[in-house]
Design an enzyme around this catalytic site. Structure first.
Site, PDB file in Angstrom:
ATOM      1  N   ASN A   5       1.090  -1.330   0.008  1.00  0.00           N
ATOM      2  CA  ASN A   5      -0.163  -0.020  -0.066  1.00  0.00           C
ATOM      3  C   ASN A   5       0.796   1.272   0.048  1.00  0.00           C
ATOM      4  O   ASN A   5       1.407   1.619   0.983  1.00  0.00           O
ATOM      5  CB  ASN A   5      -0.941   0.532   1.081  1.00  0.00           C
ATOM      6  N   ARG A  16      -2.396  -2.676  -3.222  1.00  0.00           N
ATOM      7  CA  ARG A  16      -3.273  -1.482  -2.946  1.00  0.00           C
ATOM      8  C   ARG A  16      -3.161  -0.309  -3.769  1.00  0.00           C
ATOM      9  O   ARG A  16      -2.349   0.983  -4.317  1.00  0.00           O
ATOM     10  CB  ARG A  16      -3.713  -0.593  -1.368  1.00  0.00           C
ATOM     11  N   HIS A  37     -13.127   3.138  -0.413  1.00  0.00           N
ATOM     12  CA  HIS A  37     -12.535   2.044   0.967  1.00  0.00           C
ATOM     13  C   HIS A  37     -14.131   0.604  -0.147  1.00  0.00           C
ATOM     14  O   HIS A  37     -14.321  -0.267   1.117  1.00  0.00           O
ATOM     15  CB  HIS A  37     -13.778   2.611   2.016  1.00  0.00           C
ATOM     16  N   LEU A  87     -16.161   3.035   9.383  1.00  0.00           N
ATOM     17  CA  LEU A  87     -15.893   4.420  10.390  1.00  0.00           C
ATOM     18  C   LEU A  87     -14.171   4.549  10.817  1.00  0.00           C
ATOM     19  O   LEU A  87     -13.835   3.717  12.337  1.00  0.00           O
ATOM     20  CB  LEU A  87     -16.624   4.357  10.942  1.00  0.00           C
ATOM     21  N   GLY A  88     -14.006   5.174   9.995  1.00  0.00           N
ATOM     22  CA  GLY A  88     -12.174   5.385  10.611  1.00  0.00           C
ATOM     23  C   GLY A  88     -11.671   6.475  10.786  1.00  0.00           C
ATOM     24  O   GLY A  88     -12.300   7.381  10.801  1.00  0.00           O
ATOM     25  N   ARG A 120     -12.039  15.472   7.473  1.00  0.00           N
ATOM     26  CA  ARG A 120     -12.242  15.942   6.155  1.00  0.00           C
ATOM     27  C   ARG A 120     -13.907  16.942   6.085  1.00  0.00           C
ATOM     28  O   ARG A 120     -14.513  16.482   7.377  1.00  0.00           O
ATOM     29  CB  ARG A 120     -12.444  14.458   4.624  1.00  0.00           C
ATOM     30  N   GLU A 134      -8.661  -5.450   4.542  1.00  0.00           N
ATOM     31  CA  GLU A 134      -8.363  -4.696   3.083  1.00  0.00           C
ATOM     32  C   GLU A 134      -7.204  -5.847   2.785  1.00  0.00           C
ATOM     33  O   GLU A 134      -7.544  -6.335   1.664  1.00  0.00           O
ATOM     34  CB  GLU A 134      -7.863  -3.333   3.306  1.00  0.00           C
TER      35      GLU A 134
HETATM   36  P1  ADP Z   1      -7.631   4.448   8.547  1.00  0.00           P
HETATM   37  O1  ADP Z   1      -7.260   3.422   8.120  1.00  0.00           O
HETATM   38  O2  ADP Z   1      -8.420   5.694   7.958  1.00  0.00           O
HETATM   39  O3  ADP Z   1      -5.995   5.547   8.646  1.00  0.00           O
HETATM   40  P2  ADP Z   1      -8.799   3.240  11.134  1.00  0.00           P
HETATM   41  O4  ADP Z   1      -9.287   3.179  10.816  1.00  0.00           O
HETATM   42  O5  ADP Z   1      -7.396   2.997  11.958  1.00  0.00           O
HETATM   43  O6  ADP Z   1      -8.259   4.847   9.830  1.00  0.00           O
HETATM   44  O7  ADP Z   1      -9.844   4.493  12.812  1.00  0.00           O
HETATM   45  C1  ADP Z   1      -8.727   5.520  12.975  1.00  0.00           C
HETATM   46  C2  ADP Z   1      -9.853   6.115  13.844  1.00  0.00           C
HETATM   47  O8  ADP Z   1     -10.167   4.792  14.997  1.00  0.00           O
HETATM   48  C3  ADP Z   1      -9.108   7.321  14.313  1.00  0.00           C
HETATM   49  O9  ADP Z   1     -10.099   8.575  15.375  1.00  0.00           O
HETATM   50  C4  ADP Z   1      -8.850   6.193  16.588  1.00  0.00           C
HETATM   51  O10 ADP Z   1      -9.274   7.423  17.171  1.00  0.00           O
HETATM   52  C5  ADP Z   1      -9.953   5.410  16.097  1.00  0.00           C
HETATM   53  N1  ADP Z   1      -9.739   4.055  17.232  1.00  0.00           N
HETATM   54  C6  ADP Z   1      -8.653   3.437  17.394  1.00  0.00           C
HETATM   55  N2  ADP Z   1      -8.924   2.562  18.399  1.00  0.00           N
HETATM   56  C7  ADP Z   1      -9.851   3.210  19.072  1.00  0.00           C
HETATM   57  C8  ADP Z   1     -10.664   2.138  20.192  1.00  0.00           C
HETATM   58  N3  ADP Z   1     -10.063   1.650  21.095  1.00  0.00           N
HETATM   59  N4  ADP Z   1     -11.243   2.952  20.866  1.00  0.00           N
HETATM   60  C9  ADP Z   1     -11.830   4.489  19.822  1.00  0.00           C
HETATM   61  N5  ADP Z   1     -11.730   4.669  18.918  1.00  0.00           N
HETATM   62  C10 ADP Z   1     -10.855   4.442  18.078  1.00  0.00           C
END
Ligand code: ADP
Length: 396
Positions: A7, A89, A179, A209-210, A241, A384
């Site tokens: 990736n 990816r 995604h 939701l990330g 965003r 993924e």
């Molecule tokens: P990306 O891959 O888009 O960078 P992720 O899917 O890893 O993102 O998600 C990151 C988000 O998940 C962050 O906002 C982080 O605070 C939240 N997160 C990760 N672990 C936890 C947890 N244990 N409790 C609450 N939120 C979490």
């Protein structure tokens, strides 16, 4: 058979070596700050190896990956020839790719051609492919797995906007969605859990939701709508965003603040969302902590996001003509039980009945609705890299 999943970002390169026998991750890591100074992290054999090392470009980063896999304490293979294929990816595959493909010169050119639609991502993917070829030679099979591919089943009514039709024809201005690999993985698993592995007759909403977030409406196993658009900016409040807004706001602010398109773009992509509204952080854990301490803007950002997610779920339930299941996935979806409970409570009108005890789960697959819930709700951890590895294996 071992497959290397790559990736590549503009200044980073993540990798994962997956043994398809049992689908286990043998090693993984990330090259960061490529072209700046260089930080390399390799995880293997239960250990973490981290070092600062100059990585002027992606080819140099790949050299580090090669070394880490084949030499030293984190060594997991004797020779690079043990890697059967490489899966990349890829982000934007335009309207051309509705599935993963084996990489050849035409595919690389197409990824380049779609760069205007994903200016940060597509050039990085090409760099990753070129660096992989330089490191492994031209004989190793490589595959591209596009973020946009799974969403290609959307009908015109969902992917077009009310702009002059000619811009769609001329520039490909339309909703593509992102995604897709994650939505595909968790929706397929959800269909299995519903006892309908072929997806027929299912109506599912998947919530990824990330840091970046998107929701997809999936009918009979095929996407009919999704929140991200031509770029990943569309949808609801994300880490940094803004998500959807009145398009006039963009021209208004550019005019008032004397902003260039690039500056406006940076504000919407990097300074908005949970960060922009709360003024606290883009990270959900920081937002939750600030809320607990009574920070009102953190609470406002949180409430805005919940409200927007609820509107999408309601809209998608209408688009699907009913709803069988909701899936939560990615960093926030898999871990943030407070948000999940709040959303489920507010979806009571759809017949959702939360199982609060089951909802305490973090990062594990679980059904978090009660047995008599009209809509079943699941937490399904996304993977993924595994999808990329599976697709690559299938293609070779
Ligand atoms: P990306 O891959 O888009 O960078 P992720 O899917 O890893 O993102 O998600 C990151 C988000 O998940 C962050 O906002 C982080 O605070 C939240 N997160 C990760 N672990 C936890 C947890 N244990 N409790 C609450 N939120 C979490």
């Amino acid at each position: 058979m071992k497959i290397l999943v790559i990736n590549a970002g503009s200044s980073s390169l993540k990798y994962q070596l997956i043994d398809m026998e049992g689908e286990v991750t043998v090693a993984k890591g990330v090259c960061e700050r490529i072209g700046i100074d260089g930080v390399f992290t390799h995880k293997a054999l239960g250990q973490v190896f981290k070092k600062e090392v100059a990585m002027p470009d992606h080819t140099a980063a790949f050299e580090q990956v090669k070394l880490a896999l084949t030499e030293g304490e984190g060594k997991v293979i004797d020779d690079l020839s043990e890697v059967s294929a490489i899966g990349h990816r890829a982000v934007q595959g335009g309207s051309k790719y509705d599935r993963s493909v084996r990489i050849d010169a035409d595919v690389v050119q197409a990824i380049r051609d779609y760069a205007p639609l994903a200016p940060l991502h597509n050039p990085a993917t090409v760099l990753g492919i070129e660096a992989a070829t330089a490191a492994f030679g031209t004989d190793i099979p490589q595959a591209a797995v596009f973020d946009t591919a799974f969403h290609q089943t959307m009908p015109e009514v969902a992917y077009l906007w009310g702009l002059p039709y000619e811009y769609y024809k001329k520039y490909g201005v339309r909703r593509y969605g992102y995604h897709g690999t994650s939505h595909r993985f968790v929706s397929a698993r959800c269909c299995e859990l519903l006892g309908k592995p072929d997806g027929k007759g299912t109506r599912i909403i998947t919530c990824h939701l990330g840091n970046g977030s998107s929701i997809a409406a999936i009918k009979d196993g095929k996407v009919i709508d999704t929140t991200m658009g031509m770029t990943p900016l569309d949808g609801f409040l994300m880490g940094t965003r803004c998500g959807t807004l009145d398009p006039s706001v963009v021209t208004f602010l550019m005019d008032k603040e004397g902003l260039s398109p690039a500056e406006m773009d940076a504000i919407m992509n990097k300074k908005s969302g949970m960060l922009g509204v709360s003024g606290v952080s883009s990270d959900d854990r920081d937002i939750a902590a600030a809320m607990e301490q009574g920070n009102e803007r953190a609470k406002l950002a949180w409430d805005m996001r919940s409200y927007q997610i609820l509107k999408y779920i309601g809209g998608y339930a209408a688009a699907l003509g009913g709803l069988d299941a909701i899936v939560f996935t990615a960093g926030i979806g898999e871990n943030q039980d407070v948000l999940r409970a709040e959303l489920m409570d507010k979806l009571a009108y759809l017949g959702v009945k939360p199982d609060y005890e089951a909802n305490k789960v973090h990062g594990q697959e679980a059904e978090i609705s009660t047995a008599d819930s009209a809509v079943r709700v699941f937490v399904i951890p996304t993977n993924e890299e595994l999808v990329i590895a599976r697709d690559t294996k299938a293609l070779i």
